[in-house]
Design an enzyme around this catalytic site. Structure first.
Site, short mmCIF file in Angstrom:
data_model
loop_
_atom_site.label_atom_id
_atom_site.label_comp_id
_atom_site.label_asym_id
_atom_site.label_seq_id
_atom_site.Cartn_x
_atom_site.Cartn_y
_atom_site.Cartn_z
N ILE A 1 0.83 -1.20 0.00
CA ILE A 1 0.00 0.00 0.00
C ILE A 1 0.87 1.26 0.00
O ILE A 1 1.97 1.27 0.57
CB ILE A 1 -0.97 -0.03 1.22
CG1 ILE A 1 -2.14 0.92 1.03
CG2 ILE A 1 -0.22 0.21 2.53
CD1 ILE A 1 -3.29 0.68 2.00
N CYS A 2 0.37 2.30 -0.67
CA CYS A 2 0.99 3.63 -0.62
C CYS A 2 -0.15 4.63 -0.46
O CYS A 2 -1.17 4.29 0.16
CB CYS A 2 1.84 3.89 -1.86
SG CYS A 2 0.92 3.94 -3.42
N ARG A 3 -0.04 5.82 -0.98
CA ARG A 3 -1.11 6.80 -0.82
C ARG A 3 -2.26 6.53 -1.78
O ARG A 3 -3.42 6.52 -1.38
CB ARG A 3 -0.61 8.23 -1.00
CG ARG A 3 -1.70 9.27 -0.69
CD ARG A 3 -1.18 10.69 -0.69
NE ARG A 3 -0.57 11.08 -1.93
CZ ARG A 3 -1.23 11.56 -2.99
NH1 ARG A 3 -2.52 11.70 -2.96
NH2 ARG A 3 -0.57 11.90 -4.08
N GLY B 1 -1.76 4.22 -4.91
CA GLY B 1 -1.62 2.98 -5.66
C GLY B 1 -0.48 2.93 -6.66
O GLY B 1 -0.17 1.87 -7.18
N MET C 1 -3.88 4.34 0.77
CA MET C 1 -4.32 4.89 2.05
C MET C 1 -5.44 5.91 1.88
O MET C 1 -6.25 6.08 2.79
CB MET C 1 -3.13 5.51 2.80
CG MET C 1 -2.14 4.49 3.33
SD MET C 1 -2.86 3.30 4.50
CE MET C 1 -3.37 4.38 5.85
#
Length: 108
Positions: free
Chosen positions: A59-61, A63, A87
């Site tokens: 996961i990141c902010r 994708g 996120m």
């Protein structure tokens, strides 16, 4: 090039291993409780800390970085699954978050 599986936040199974590849300041502002923090730029140095036999939800902010990380990890023989929406979607879905301090969790 290896195929990368992508799932939405709501499709992450309970108890899954989540690997957060955002920067330190993003992690500190708010992250999934129990997630593993491996910033994208450190992944080539730290990927062996992860279990290659476990499904890893990256996961990141939003994708993008998680897709890059997932693609790279799959190329190394890992089972890495990209979390689309990241996120931002986690927060919008009302999923619980924690911080490194006492402030209210947020997504940067």
């Amino acid at each position: 090039m290896s195929e990368v599986e992508t799932v939405r936040v709501q499709d992450i199974p309970e108890g899954a291993t989540i690997v957060d590849v955002r920067e330190d300041y993003e992690w500190e502002a708010g992250h999934v409780e129990g997630a593993v923090h491996v910033p994208l730029n450190t992944l080539p140095l730290r990927f062996e800390e992860l279990d290659p036999d476990e499904d890893l939800y990256i996961i990141c902010r939003t994708g993008g970085r998680s897709w890059q990380a997932s693609q790279w990890l799959v190329g190394q023989g890992y089972s890495a699954i990209n979390v689309a929406g990241g996120m931002d979607e986690w927060f919008e879905a009302g999923r619980p978050m924690v911080t490194e301090g006492s402030e209210t969790p947020r997504v940067l």
